[in-house]
Scaffold this active site. Structure first.
Site, PDB file in Angstrom:
ATOM      1  N   HIS A 166      43.952  84.519 153.695  1.00  0.00           N
ATOM      2  CA  HIS A 166      44.542  83.817 154.866  1.00  0.00           C
ATOM      3  C   HIS A 166      44.109  84.568 156.041  1.00  0.00           C
ATOM      4  CE1 HIS A 166      47.247  83.114 151.366  1.00  0.00           C
ATOM      5  NE2 HIS A 166      46.858  81.785 151.637  1.00  0.00           N
TER       6      HIS A 166
HETATM    7  S1  FES Z   1      46.738  86.854 154.378  1.00  0.00           S
HETATM    8 FE1  FES Z   1      47.727  85.740 152.794  1.00  0.00          FE
HETATM    9  S2  FES Z   1      47.511  86.941 150.966  1.00  0.00           S
HETATM   10 FE2  FES Z   1      46.194  88.139 152.608  1.00  0.00          FE
END
Ligand code: FES
Length: 218
Positions: A166
């Site tokens: 993410h």
């Molecule tokens: S940013 Fe979501 S698991 Fe690393």
């Protein structure tokens, strides 16, 4: 780890706490050198199981002793401790200078490591026992993916970590940037420098009472 209704389905590149990747306890190493970005982290579980180099040995309790003699400036070594990937970096002067660069520091969520994510002897500007050697548990504090290491390059001599799931970003001391979904800095395990070429992970000479279970989040 906080519960999240939007939690993604676990995958090999995005393990969640308690998943199979966490429970493995294999002592092996992978050195990440220049030009190895992103894909190296995704490939890590596979490399880890295939790599034949064994430069770790069991210390007291569940600690491991790691030979870092082959580690060159800017490189990272990956070992496994308690089933977690542990990143060991040899930092260049440029990497160390970046940890104090105001432009970077002001964009970090917890630049002074006020939240308990490390032993006392790593609660400092470099988040390590000695500035030149960084040791981090490679588990993103958002949902548990393994961040990838961007080695220093001519265009960016500071190095950094990026989470492939993410997009959370961390500096080379594992400090998370404010605009990232990860809420905390990467955890630092208990570390003792046995010599200039050997590191013990799992014991902290500078904070012997420290327990990894006491940190805010892994
Ligand atoms: S940013 Fe979501 S698991 Fe690393």
């Amino acid at each position: 780890m906080t519960q999240d209704a939007d939690r993604p389905t676990p995958s090999p590149s995005c393990p969640i706490p308690g998943g199979g990747a966490r429970r493995r306890d294999v002592l092996s190493t992978v050195i990440v050198g220049a030009g190895c970005v992103g894909a190296c982290a995704l490939a890590y579980p596979f490399l880890d199981s295939l790599n034949g180099t064994k430069n770790t040995s069991l210390g007291e309790d569940d600690s491991i002793d790691v030979d870092i003699a082959a580690l060159r400036p800017g490189q990272q070594l990956v070992v496994t401790w308690r089933g977690w990937p542990v990143f060991i970096q040899k930092r260049t002067p440029e990497m160390l200078a970046s940890l104090k660069t105001a432009d970077i520091v002001q964009r970090l969520r917890d630049p002074d490591s006020k939240i308990l994510q490390q032993p006392k002897d790593a609660t400092n500007w470099h988040r390590s026992v000695v500035p030149e050697i960084g040791v981090l548990i490679g588990i993103c504090t958002h949902l548990g993916c393994v961040p990838s290491y961007a080695t220093p390059s001519p265009n960016d001599k500071s190095g950094k970590y990026s989470c492939p799931c993410h997009g959370s970003q961390f500096d080379v001391a594992g400090r998370v940037y404010k605009d990232a979904p990860a809420p905390y800095n990467l955890p630092v395990p208990p570390v003792t420098m046995l010599s200039a070429t050997h590191v013990r992970i799992g014991q902290s000479k500078g904070d012997p009472a420290f327990s990894i279970a006491s940190i805010q989040q892994i």
